[in-house]
Design a protein around this motif. Structure first.
Motif, PDB file in Angstrom:
ATOM      1  N   SER A   1      -2.303 -82.528 -66.141  1.00 32.80           N
ATOM      2  CA  SER A   1      -2.509 -83.708 -66.988  1.00 32.80           C
ATOM      3  C   SER A   1      -3.842 -83.604 -67.727  1.00 32.80           C
ATOM      4  O   SER A   1      -4.865 -83.278 -67.129  1.00 32.80           O
ATOM      5  CB  SER A   1      -2.487 -84.967 -66.123  1.00 32.80           C
ATOM      6  OG  SER A   1      -3.045 -86.059 -66.795  1.00 32.80           O
TER       7      SER A   1
ATOM      8  N   GLY B   1      -6.127 -86.039 -66.210  1.00 31.70           N
ATOM      9  CA  GLY B   1      -6.575 -85.549 -64.911  1.00 31.70           C
ATOM     10  C   GLY B   1      -7.728 -84.570 -65.033  1.00 31.70           C
ATOM     11  O   GLY B   1      -8.723 -84.665 -64.307  1.00 31.70           O
TER      12      GLY B   1
ATOM     13  N   ILE C   1      -2.581 -83.303 -61.214  1.00 29.31           N
ATOM     14  CA  ILE C   1      -3.881 -83.666 -61.798  1.00 29.31           C
ATOM     15  C   ILE C   1      -4.300 -82.628 -62.826  1.00 29.31           C
ATOM     16  O   ILE C   1      -4.731 -82.962 -63.940  1.00 29.31           O
ATOM     17  CB  ILE C   1      -4.957 -83.792 -60.700  1.00 29.31           C
ATOM     18  CG1 ILE C   1      -4.666 -85.010 -59.815  1.00 29.31           C
ATOM     19  CG2 ILE C   1      -6.350 -83.919 -61.319  1.00 29.31           C
ATOM     20  CD1 ILE C   1      -5.560 -85.112 -58.597  1.00 29.31           C
ATOM     21  N   TRP C   2      -4.144 -81.342 -62.466  1.00 27.33           N
ATOM     22  CA  TRP C   2      -4.597 -80.270 -63.361  1.00 27.33           C
ATOM     23  C   TRP C   2      -3.723 -80.164 -64.600  1.00 27.33           C
ATOM     24  O   TRP C   2      -4.210 -79.846 -65.689  1.00 27.33           O
ATOM     25  CB  TRP C   2      -4.610 -78.934 -62.620  1.00 27.33           C
ATOM     26  CG  TRP C   2      -5.256 -77.848 -63.432  1.00 27.33           C
ATOM     27  CD1 TRP C   2      -4.646 -76.890 -64.185  1.00 27.33           C
ATOM     28  CD2 TRP C   2      -6.662 -77.637 -63.605  1.00 27.33           C
ATOM     29  NE1 TRP C   2      -5.565 -76.086 -64.808  1.00 27.33           N
ATOM     30  CE2 TRP C   2      -6.806 -76.524 -64.465  1.00 27.33           C
ATOM     31  CE3 TRP C   2      -7.800 -78.277 -63.108  1.00 27.33           C
ATOM     32  CZ2 TRP C   2      -8.058 -76.042 -64.844  1.00 27.33           C
ATOM     33  CZ3 TRP C   2      -9.046 -77.791 -63.480  1.00 27.33           C
ATOM     34  CH2 TRP C   2      -9.167 -76.686 -64.340  1.00 27.33           C
TER      35      TRP C   2
END
Length: 235
Positions: free
Chosen positions: A17, A20, A14-15
């Motif tokens: 991206s 994200g 997530i981080w």
């Protein structure tokens, strides 16, 4: 152990991206924006009077046997840290992209991001000051403020009145709220866009709602210090 281990790669993905991190900014921003409305509603009880405001303060500090206020603080602090960290990361990424591929739109986006990040950092400094001032009570120990209607409890209303009798404190508060609401008026629109809730048709309405919400928050919050310092409310 396996469930904990599986969580970290997901967080890392997530981080790493861009989408994200934008989602993290949008979701944490939504939590913080909604909190402001509730916080303002509670703060405006100062105009109802000492008893109502102190009842509200007492409720907050005894909610869920005293744990509620700390849970809320932990959630808000986590959201704030994630929001600031993700915004800084995206700003740095945008700056790198601008250097690699400069054009008018990219430069404008970068300038907008820089304004948002600097206003966000100023707001962060204000939040730290505000917590030290009114929550940790560095300047206003409980022993100095006893509710005259109930001497066994802290006079939160009296602390607020006293706190906003200082012109520099009020000036800092008003400036910080101005920056916060400028941040909100742009951030709420970006939040809707990131969450896929903004279209060409809905953009004007969302822009009006974002600005309107920011205006209400600004004048709602500054009405308290201005009423105390300028018009002598509570003194």
């Amino acid at each position: 152990m396996s469930s904990q281990a599986s969580c970290f790669p997901i967080v890392g993905r997530i981080w790493s991206s861009t989408i994200g991190r934008k989602l993290l900014v949008a979701l944490t921003g939504a939590v913080l924006t909604l909190f402001l409305a509730g916080h303002l509603a509670g703060n405006l009880l100062v105009f109802v009077g000492r008893e109502a405001f102190n009842d509200y303060a007492e409720f907050l500090h005894h909610m869920i046997h005293g744990a509620g206020v700390w849970i809320a603080r932990a959630v808000l602090l986590t959201c704030l840290v994630i929001h600031v960290a993700a915004t800084i990361s995206l700003t740095r990424q945008n700056k790198a992209a601008r250097q690699a591929y400069e054009n008018k739109a990219t430069i404008q986006a970068s300038k907008s991001s820089l304004v948002m990040i600097w206003s966000g950092l100023t707001i962060l400094a204000f939040i730290i000051f505000h917590l030290l001032h009114f929550t940790v009570r560095v300047s206003y120990p409980a022993a100095d403020f006893q509710d005259p209607l109930n001497p066994e409890r802290f006079d939160a209303w009296g602390m607020v009145i006293k706190g906003f009798t200082h012109p520099l404190t009020v000036l800092f508060y008003v400036i910080a709220m101005g920056l916060l609401c400028s941040h909100i008026s742009h951030g709420v629109q970006s939040m809707f866009q990131t969450l896929g809730l903004r279209s060409k048709k809905s953009a004007p309405l969302l822009r009006a709602l974002s600005i309107g919400y920011a205006v209400v928050i600004f004048f709602g919050f500054i009405s308290i210090p201005i009423s105390i310092l300028v018009f002598g409310y509570g003194r």
